[in-house]
Motif scaffolding. Structure first.
Motif, PDB file in Angstrom:
ATOM      1  N   GLY A 365       0.804  -1.213   0.000  1.00 59.88           N
ATOM      2  CA  GLY A 365       0.000   0.000   0.000  1.00 59.88           C
ATOM      3  C   GLY A 365       0.832   1.257   0.000  1.00 59.88           C
ATOM      4  O   GLY A 365       2.056   1.224  -0.210  1.00 59.88           O
ATOM      5  N   THR A 366       0.143   2.370   0.240  1.00 65.76           N
ATOM      6  CA  THR A 366       0.793   3.682   0.281  1.00 65.76           C
ATOM      7  C   THR A 366       0.454   4.358   1.601  1.00 65.76           C
ATOM      8  O   THR A 366      -0.722   4.399   2.002  1.00 65.76           O
ATOM      9  N   ASN A 378       0.699   7.761  18.167  1.00 66.42           N
ATOM     10  CA  ASN A 378       1.434   7.758  16.894  1.00 66.42           C
ATOM     11  C   ASN A 378       0.748   6.768  15.955  1.00 66.42           C
ATOM     12  O   ASN A 378       0.765   5.561  16.187  1.00 66.42           O
ATOM     13  N   GLN A 379       0.178   7.307  14.890  1.00 71.33           N
ATOM     14  CA  GLN A 379      -0.641   6.500  13.983  1.00 71.33           C
ATOM     15  C   GLN A 379      -0.055   6.495  12.576  1.00 71.33           C
ATOM     16  O   GLN A 379       0.353   7.537  12.065  1.00 71.33           O
ATOM     17  N   VAL A 380      -0.037   5.296  11.976  1.00 73.84           N
ATOM     18  CA  VAL A 380       0.312   5.160  10.561  1.00 73.84           C
ATOM     19  C   VAL A 380      -0.947   4.703   9.831  1.00 73.84           C
ATOM     20  O   VAL A 380      -1.536   3.670  10.170  1.00 73.84           O
ATOM     21  N   MET A 381      -1.380   5.492   8.860  1.00 71.82           N
ATOM     22  CA  MET A 381      -2.555   5.146   8.043  1.00 71.82           C
ATOM     23  C   MET A 381      -2.063   4.735   6.662  1.00 71.82           C
ATOM     24  O   MET A 381      -1.373   5.507   5.980  1.00 71.82           O
ATOM     25  N   ILE A 382      -2.394   3.500   6.273  1.00 75.21           N
ATOM     26  CA  ILE A 382      -1.933   2.978   4.980  1.00 75.21           C
ATOM     27  C   ILE A 382      -3.135   2.701   4.078  1.00 75.21           C
ATOM     28  O   ILE A 382      -4.105   2.062   4.487  1.00 75.21           O
ATOM     29  N   ASP A 383      -3.051   3.213   2.856  1.00 73.83           N
ATOM     30  CA  ASP A 383      -4.056   2.930   1.833  1.00 73.83           C
ATOM     31  C   ASP A 383      -3.637   1.638   1.141  1.00 73.83           C
ATOM     32  O   ASP A 383      -2.590   1.574   0.487  1.00 73.83           O
ATOM     33  N   HIS A 384      -4.444   0.590   1.320  1.00 72.90           N
ATOM     34  CA  HIS A 384      -4.105  -0.714   0.736  1.00 72.90           C
ATOM     35  C   HIS A 384      -4.814  -0.955  -0.596  1.00 72.90           C
ATOM     36  O   HIS A 384      -4.916  -2.105  -1.058  1.00 72.90           O
ATOM     37  N   GLY A 407       3.001   9.348   1.825  1.00 70.73           N
ATOM     38  CA  GLY A 407       3.336   9.246   0.407  1.00 70.73           C
ATOM     39  C   GLY A 407       4.271   8.109   0.091  1.00 70.73           C
ATOM     40  O   GLY A 407       4.489   7.786  -1.082  1.00 70.73           O
ATOM     41  N   GLN A 408       4.814   7.440   1.106  1.00 65.24           N
ATOM     42  CA  GLN A 408       5.780   6.364   0.868  1.00 65.24           C
ATOM     43  C   GLN A 408       5.041   5.074   0.542  1.00 65.24           C
ATOM     44  O   GLN A 408       4.056   4.711   1.160  1.00 65.24           O
ATOM     45  N   GLY A 409       5.539   4.366  -0.464  1.00 70.19           N
ATOM     46  CA  GLY A 409       4.987   3.057  -0.789  1.00 70.19           C
ATOM     47  C   GLY A 409       5.597   1.985   0.111  1.00 70.19           C
ATOM     48  O   GLY A 409       6.790   2.031   0.446  1.00 70.19           O
ATOM     49  N   GLN A 414       6.709  -5.182   5.407  1.00 64.91           N
ATOM     50  CA  GLN A 414       7.759  -4.163   5.588  1.00 64.91           C
ATOM     51  C   GLN A 414       7.601  -3.494   6.950  1.00 64.91           C
ATOM     52  O   GLN A 414       6.504  -3.203   7.411  1.00 64.91           O
ATOM     53  N   LEU A 415       8.718  -3.230   7.613  1.00 62.94           N
ATOM     54  CA  LEU A 415       8.709  -2.560   8.905  1.00 62.94           C
ATOM     55  C   LEU A 415       8.174  -1.135   8.747  1.00 62.94           C
ATOM     56  O   LEU A 415       8.633  -0.375   7.887  1.00 62.94           O
TER      57      LEU A 415
END
Length: 449
Positions: A365-366, A378-384, A407-409, A414-415
């Motif tokens: 995802g992105t 601390n939140q990471v939101m990933i568009d899958h 914006g990172q793929g 992946q960690l």
């Protein structure tokens, strides 16, 4: 102020204590006897597992509260869980005290009886000894008189010395009586000696018994004192628990306004996130429609943008934690707020992790963002991406830190960061949420659980 731990988290410590208490409660509720050891062991393991699950459920219930309020709730829960155990232990201690007091009284009575027997046997031995001395003295006196010729020792002397028939009969009777008296005295002496020997043996046995009973009586006093102290300690603990319970309820009630404010902030942040996701999805669909229109204008064939089907199924995600197999500590669904008393949605599932352990992207995802959000930490939101026209995104919350940026793929496995206890969280864990078309769904089936 938030409290951070690098080892075991606050909730883990409290959950451990709750688990111990609940295991004791569960064990106490089990059958008193079991014929089959395997069944008994299985039942014990099942009760322990249920108690541990209940402890994690209790600890998870404070997610969404500040550290201070969450700790107050956990402290109250621990107190209320401990109180019935302490009351049961008090009843046991009181029963032990009554038992040891009865046993002490019984042993004391036996000791007094043994001492009475010891005194009686000693008196008998002394009396028999005195009687034996008297008999020995009498026998000795008779022997001395016979030696001096002061008594007729034989029937021949009676015949020779008699002056008449009447004199013979008289002297012979006296000799016979003397002999019988001497013989009886010797028999009595033998009997007294035998009796005395038996009494000495009984006295020795009684002395040993007295010594044993004295030691047992002393031990019973020690046991009774210990049982009394245990009962007093449990009584004092119960009184303290009741006082703590009252104080903690008052403290929580005093923080009700704080809880309402925090909940409002969390709800506002969730609404903000939902709005941001809706905006992202709308822009993505608009971009897809624009691309399709541009392709058609250029005379190229372009498939229509798929309409959202509304649901996604199947195990589309891998394990986002370093714990294998994955272990869910709190489920998706409605949950009673421990302070405010109303039901609220737990919009994700909690997966067991430990502080500062790796967390991974559950699918390709992105990254939409990696930032701190109120309540989520601390939140990471990933568009899958999209599945059957449905937008699928996931958030990874409460991290200690993240190692990706917007914006990172990323690729599956992946960690992306390290687990933590930031935001309104009570322990290091991964709160994992999945959004389908911008709304949360239960992540469990999508993780293949």
């Amino acid at each position: 102020m938030r409290l951070h731990r690098t080892g075991h988290s606050r909730r883990s410590l409290v959950a451990g204590a709750l688990a111990t208490v609940l295991v004791a409660l569960a064990a106490a509720a089990g059958p008193a006897f079991a014929d089959d050891f395997d069944d008994q062991r299985a039942a014990t393991e099942a009760r322990a597992a249920a108690a541990a699950a209940r402890a994690e459920e209790l600890a998870a219930s404070v997610e969404g509260l500040s550290a201070e309020l969450g700790q107050a709730v956990l402290d109250l829960q621990a107190t209320e869980a401990r109180l019935p155990i302490a009351q049961a232990e008090l009843a046991t201690a009181q029963a032990d005290l009554e038992r040891t007091q009865r046993e002490a009284a019984l042993v004391t009575a036996r000791l007094e009886d043994a001492r009475s027997q010891e005194s009686s046997i000693t008196t008998t031995i002394e009396a028999d000894g005195a009687r034996a001395e008297e008999i020995r003295a009498a026998v000795g006196q008779m022997a001395r008189r016979a030696y001096k010729g002061e008594t007729a020792a034989t029937s021949l002397s009676v015949v020779m010395d008699s002056t008449s028939t009447e004199d013979f009969v008289s002297q012979y009777g006296m000799v016979s009586t003397a002999l019988r008296t001497q013989t009886k005295a010797l028999d009595d002496l033998d009997q007294i000696s035998a009796t005395n020997k038996n009494s000495q043996a009984r006295l020795a046995a009684i002395k040993v018994k007295v010594t044993e009973l004295k030691a047992e009586a002393d031990q019973k006093v020690v046991e009774a004192d210990a049982a009394k102290a245990a009962a007093a300690a449990r009584q004092a603990e119960i009184e303290q628990l009741i006082a703590d319970q009252s104080a903690r309820k008052a403290a929580i009630e005093a923080m009700r306004a704080q809880a309402e404010s925090e909940q409002a902030q969390v709800d506002a942040e969730r609404n903000t996130i939902a709005s941001e996701l809706a905006d992202i999805i709308a822009k993505q669909r608009a971009a897809a429609e624009a691309a399709r229109a541009a392709a058609q204008a250029a005379g190229k064939s372009a498939p229509a943008v798929a309409a959202p089907s509304g649901s996604v199924s199947g195990a589309i995600f891998g394990n986002p934690t370093s714990i294998s197999p994955m272990h869910v500590t709190s489920e998706y669904g409605m949950r009673l707020h421990p302070t405010l008393g109303y039901v609220r949605l737990h919009a994700g599932i909690d997966l067991r992790t430990y502080c500062n352990t790796p967390e991974y992207a559950a699918a390709d995802g992105t990254v939409q963002w990696a930032q701190n959000r109120f309540g989520f930490g601390n939140q990471v939101m990933i568009d899958h991406g999209t599945i059957n026209g449905n937008s699928v995104m996931a958030s990874y919350n409460h991290m200690t830190r993240f190692v990706v940026s917007g914006g990172q793929g990323v690729t599956k496995g992946q960690l992306i960061g390290y687990s933590g206890n930031t935001g309104t969280s009570a322990a290091c864990h991964l709160h994992f949420e999945v959004y389908v078309n911008g709304s949360t769904v239960n992540p469990r089936p999508l993780l293949g659980l």
